[in-house]
Design an enzyme around this catalytic site. Structure first.
Site, PDB file in Angstrom:
ATOM      1  N   GLY A  11       0.800  -1.219   0.000  1.00  0.00           N
ATOM      2  CA  GLY A  11       0.000   0.000   0.000  1.00  0.00           C
ATOM      3  C   GLY A  11       0.833   1.270   0.000  1.00  0.00           C
ATOM      4  N   GLN A  12       0.136   2.395   0.220  1.00  0.00           N
ATOM      5  CA  GLN A  12       0.805   3.704   0.157  1.00  0.00           C
ATOM      6  C   GLN A  12       1.949   3.780   1.176  1.00  0.00           C
ATOM      7  OE1 GLN A  12      -1.572   7.137   1.244  1.00  0.00           O
ATOM      8  NE2 GLN A  12      -0.106   8.574   0.345  1.00  0.00           N
ATOM      9  N   ASP A  34       1.373  -9.242   1.602  1.00  0.00           N
ATOM     10  CA  ASP A  34       0.155  -8.527   1.207  1.00  0.00           C
ATOM     11  C   ASP A  34      -0.839  -9.582   0.716  1.00  0.00           C
ATOM     12  OD1 ASP A  34      -0.320  -5.256   0.439  1.00  0.00           O
ATOM     13  OD2 ASP A  34      -1.778  -6.691  -0.367  1.00  0.00           O
ATOM     14  N   ASP A  52      -3.037 -13.268   3.695  1.00  0.00           N
ATOM     15  CA  ASP A  52      -4.275 -12.605   4.115  1.00  0.00           C
ATOM     16  C   ASP A  52      -4.190 -12.395   5.623  1.00  0.00           C
ATOM     17  OD1 ASP A  52      -6.789 -11.821   4.863  1.00  0.00           O
ATOM     18  OD2 ASP A  52      -7.850 -13.375   3.730  1.00  0.00           O
ATOM     19  N   TYR A 141     -14.605   3.439   9.640  1.00  0.00           N
ATOM     20  CA  TYR A 141     -13.136   3.431   9.708  1.00  0.00           C
ATOM     21  C   TYR A 141     -12.673   3.921  11.088  1.00  0.00           C
ATOM     22  CZ  TYR A 141      -8.355   4.969   8.488  1.00  0.00           C
ATOM     23  OH  TYR A 141      -6.993   5.181   8.446  1.00  0.00           O
ATOM     24  N   LYS A 145     -10.705   2.106  14.195  1.00  0.00           N
ATOM     25  CA  LYS A 145      -9.415   2.625  14.685  1.00  0.00           C
ATOM     26  C   LYS A 145      -9.461   2.873  16.191  1.00  0.00           C
ATOM     27  CE  LYS A 145      -6.920   2.552  10.982  1.00  0.00           C
ATOM     28  NZ  LYS A 145      -5.775   1.627  10.907  1.00  0.00           N
TER      29      LYS A 145
HETATM   30  P1  NAD Z   1      -3.434   1.241   1.512  1.00  0.00           P
HETATM   31  O1  NAD Z   1      -4.891   1.097   1.274  1.00  0.00           O
HETATM   32  O2  NAD Z   1      -2.629   2.045   0.570  1.00  0.00           O
HETATM   33  O3  NAD Z   1      -2.752  -0.188   1.614  1.00  0.00           O
HETATM   34  C1  NAD Z   1      -3.332  -1.244   2.336  1.00  0.00           C
HETATM   35  C2  NAD Z   1      -2.713  -2.530   1.861  1.00  0.00           C
HETATM   36  O4  NAD Z   1      -3.338  -3.589   2.595  1.00  0.00           O
HETATM   37  C3  NAD Z   1      -2.962  -2.814   0.375  1.00  0.00           C
HETATM   38  O5  NAD Z   1      -1.747  -3.119  -0.272  1.00  0.00           O
HETATM   39  C4  NAD Z   1      -3.926  -4.011   0.382  1.00  0.00           C
HETATM   40  O6  NAD Z   1      -3.714  -4.901  -0.689  1.00  0.00           O
HETATM   41  C5  NAD Z   1      -3.573  -4.652   1.708  1.00  0.00           C
HETATM   42  N1  NAD Z   1      -4.653  -5.469   2.254  1.00  0.00           N
HETATM   43  C6  NAD Z   1      -5.996  -5.254   2.229  1.00  0.00           C
HETATM   44  N2  NAD Z   1      -6.641  -6.259   2.825  1.00  0.00           N
HETATM   45  C7  NAD Z   1      -5.702  -7.129   3.253  1.00  0.00           C
HETATM   46  C8  NAD Z   1      -5.738  -8.363   3.942  1.00  0.00           C
HETATM   47  N3  NAD Z   1      -6.895  -8.929   4.311  1.00  0.00           N
HETATM   48  N4  NAD Z   1      -4.563  -8.966   4.234  1.00  0.00           N
HETATM   49  C9  NAD Z   1      -3.396  -8.427   3.874  1.00  0.00           C
HETATM   50  N5  NAD Z   1      -3.285  -7.263   3.191  1.00  0.00           N
HETATM   51  C10 NAD Z   1      -4.428  -6.623   2.902  1.00  0.00           C
HETATM   52  O7  NAD Z   1      -3.271   1.786   3.001  1.00  0.00           O
HETATM   53  P2  NAD Z   1      -2.093   2.670   3.605  1.00  0.00           P
HETATM   54  O8  NAD Z   1      -2.371   4.075   3.269  1.00  0.00           O
HETATM   55  O9  NAD Z   1      -0.783   2.081   3.270  1.00  0.00           O
HETATM   56  O10 NAD Z   1      -2.421   2.518   5.160  1.00  0.00           O
HETATM   57  C11 NAD Z   1      -1.767   1.572   5.983  1.00  0.00           C
HETATM   58  C12 NAD Z   1      -2.284   1.777   7.394  1.00  0.00           C
HETATM   59  O11 NAD Z   1      -2.060   3.136   7.797  1.00  0.00           O
HETATM   60  C13 NAD Z   1      -3.786   1.534   7.585  1.00  0.00           C
HETATM   61  O12 NAD Z   1      -4.012   1.001   8.860  1.00  0.00           O
HETATM   62  C14 NAD Z   1      -4.374   2.916   7.520  1.00  0.00           C
HETATM   63  O13 NAD Z   1      -5.587   3.010   8.226  1.00  0.00           O
HETATM   64  C15 NAD Z   1      -3.279   3.719   8.203  1.00  0.00           C
HETATM   65  N6  NAD Z   1      -3.338   5.133   7.871  1.00  0.00           N
HETATM   66  C16 NAD Z   1      -3.077   5.565   6.597  1.00  0.00           C
HETATM   67  C17 NAD Z   1      -3.155   6.918   6.311  1.00  0.00           C
HETATM   68  C18 NAD Z   1      -2.891   7.461   4.926  1.00  0.00           C
HETATM   69  O14 NAD Z   1      -3.110   8.652   4.691  1.00  0.00           O
HETATM   70  N7  NAD Z   1      -2.396   6.651   3.993  1.00  0.00           N
HETATM   71  C19 NAD Z   1      -3.486   7.824   7.327  1.00  0.00           C
HETATM   72  C20 NAD Z   1      -3.772   7.341   8.592  1.00  0.00           C
HETATM   73  C21 NAD Z   1      -3.658   5.991   8.861  1.00  0.00           C
HETATM   74  N1  SER Z   2      -5.803   9.159   4.972  1.00  0.00           N
HETATM   75  C1  SER Z   2      -6.692   8.378   5.762  1.00  0.00           C
HETATM   76  C2  SER Z   2      -8.076   8.405   5.204  1.00  0.00           C
HETATM   77  O1  SER Z   2      -8.431   9.421   4.658  1.00  0.00           O
HETATM   78  C3  SER Z   2      -6.725   8.905   7.174  1.00  0.00           C
HETATM   79  O2  SER Z   2      -6.709   7.858   8.028  1.00  0.00           O
HETATM   80  O3  SER Z   2      -8.782   7.432   5.331  1.00  0.00           O
END
Ligand code: NAD
Ligand code: SER
Length: 311
Positions: A11-12, A34, A52, A141, A145
């Site tokens: 992911g991101q 992943d 998973d 969401y 959290k």
């Molecule tokens: P993302 O959606 O970019 O990536 C999530 C990854 O999880 C994906 O690669 C997806 O394939 C994988 N995934 C989904 N279901 C799955 C499963 N059952 N088993 C294994 N992998 C699985 O998310 P992200 O932005 O990388 O966020 C990662 C964490 O950080 C999350 O908990 C998110 O809530 C948290 N977060 C992200 C942000 C943000 O702005 N990106 C902000 C606050 C918190």
């Molecule tokens: N960037 C995330 C969202 O918008 C914040 O947790 O879901």
């Protein structure tokens, strides 16, 4: 040397965090996983496994085979996707966290779980939002959290599992696209500015939210896991922020580099509602005092760096 397993590595965040973890702890010591297959930049640089994270047996076996002592648990469904499919968000976010925590309890691993500004809700003080405050989120969401933060603290208090986390704000990066959140506009705007010189934003012009540039987010995730546990009064999860941005203020920053850039608005009521329920500015004093949080990027430096890489 730490042995690390990362869930949701494609992911991101994971696409940035895994290379930094491999740099710090050695390629072979960081197992990226992943639910889907990932590109060669992730799978050729170190071990990779399709996993998973909602399957407790599979998580347990992967942790055992890799002999992991730390899990970075990134797999989750984000806010906007969660509102489209609340049951999926509950299932993925809660089932995977419970699986990871149980495995961590049995196999004595430390666990990093990212929380979010999504834990806050309409009744939370908006500016500044304290570390310890009212948390009644209005999204599925956010509900997962808040429950996740409490569950992580419970596993620490009851079983001694070394759980730590941060409440990330919206994260801005190039590379892997954001996964369907309310803050995705702050990434899309850069791609559209470079490609077309214009952007149509799904949030209103003055909707201010906390944001952070990804290099700082990666630093936060690694730094909090290296922090001296004796200094941690909090664990799950620390407020952290890098900057505060509204669409009109980020557009003005971009215009300093792309003078003809224009922005207009086509507001999505769902994501606008979510954004309005989140803070304008969170107070990250606890992270600064307890483990030395000190972000490197503000809005100007982040904008310059994003545009340099995207151009
Ligand atoms: P993302 O959606 O970019 O990536 C999530 C990854 O999880 C994906 O690669 C997806 O394939 C994988 N995934 C989904 N279901 C799955 C499963 N059952 N088993 C294994 N992998 C699985 O998310 P992200 O932005 O990388 O966020 C990662 C964490 O950080 C999350 O908990 C998110 O809530 C948290 N977060 C992200 C942000 C943000 O702005 N990106 C902000 C606050 C918190
Ligand atoms: N960037 C995330 C969202 O918008 C914040 O947790 O879901």
């Amino acid at each position: 040397m730490k042995r690390i397993l990362v869930t949701g590595a494609g992911g991101q965040i994971g696409s940035w965090l895994v290379p930094k973890l491999r740099e710090a702890y050695g390629d072979d010591n960081v197992l990226a996983t992943d639910v889907r297959h990932l590109g060669t930049e992730m799978t050729d640089a170190g071990p990779f496994q399709v996993l998973d994270a909602t399957d407790p047996r599979a998580v347990g076996q992967a942790v055992m085979r890799h002999d992991a002592d730390v899990v970075y648990h990134l797999a989750a469904i984000l806010s906007a996707v969660g509102e489209r499919d609340p049951r999926l968000a509950w299932h993925v976010n809660m089932t995977s966290l419970e699986a990871v925590l149980e495995v961590a309890r049995e196999q004595k691993c430390a666990v990093f779980t990212p929380s979010s500004i999504g834990v806050f809700g309409p009744e939370t003080p908006k500016s500044p939002t304290p570390q310890d405050t009212l948390m009644r989120p209005a999204t599925i969401y956010g509900i997962t959290k808040v429950a996740g933060e409490l569950l992580c603290d419970y596993y620490h208090a009851k079983y001694g599992v070394d759980t730590r986390g941060v409440r990330f704000p919206g994260l801005i990066s190039y590379g892997a696209p954001p996964g369907g959140g309310t803050t995705d506009w702050a990434v899309d705007i850069f791609y559209q500015a470079v490609a077309h010189g214009r952007y149509t934003c799904f949030l209103g012009p003055d909707t201010q939210l906390d944001m952070m540039y990804m290099p700082d987010a990666v630093t936060a995730a690694m730094q909090v896991m290296e922090a001296d546990p004796a200094k941690l009064l909090h664990r799950n999860a620390f407020n952290v922020t890098g900057m505060q941005l509204a669409p009109e203020t980020l557009a003005a920053e971009i215009r300093k580099h792309i003078p003809g850039f224009t922005i207009d608005y086509d507001i999505d009521p769902v994501r606008q509602g979510i954004a309005e329920s989140w803070p304008d500015r969170i107070d990250d004093t606890a992270a600064r005092e307890e483990w030395g949080w000190d972000p490197a990027f503000g809005a100007a430096a982040m904008t310059e760096d994003m545009l340099k890489h995207l151009k």
